[in-house]
Motif scaffolding. Sequence first.
Motif: not given
Length: 206
Positions: A50-65
């Motif tokens: 919420r503070l960063i307010k990204p338009d697009r997030v990339l996650e490396l390592g989903t595991f169970t979501g």
Amino acid sequence: MFTEDDYIEAHIDAEPAELHRLYRQTHLHRLYPRMCTDHIQGRLLVMLTRLIKPDRVLELGTFTGYSALCFAEGMDNRGHVDTVEVDAEHADELRELFAGRPVTLHVGDAEELLPSLLEANDYNLVFVDANKRRYVQYYQLLRRYLKPGAVILADNTLWADKVLNPDAHDPQTEGIRMFNDLVTADPGVEKVIIPVRDGLTVIRVK
């Protein structure tokens, strides 16, 4: 006995019911359930998003979501989350979990998928929580593409305090140590380690 984590959990925003169920199911049915983001870290990820307010997030390592859902919650469906998971065994249930949400699952090795994802998208926020032995390589790729103001969140950077143990030389611990040293020596970023759970490093590209 009432622990520090118990006290913190009682004094922060409540864990959403869906995430509570997912956390419990992870501990009942998956190997290495400690890999799952928990209530405290999850609320921190939501707030940082919420503070960063990204338009697009990339996650490396989903595991169970769990963490992917936290990023989606923090974005309020305004942007999109790309999450990468090397283990294809649970891909169908992850896609079902993410159905109707701004989350796309990419199955494959994070290091192999990173270049194409970074070339195709402008990520404001990246969460690194994949193979600890490859954190340095992930970071080098991310630094090549991320623009000033982008934020990297690197999980497990204290690695159960094994980074402090001079007798710990397993590949995962050495990978985290090398990553921490690399980030420390990088003048192009601001960085701070938050001692929540297993250590979360917040890195901002200057």
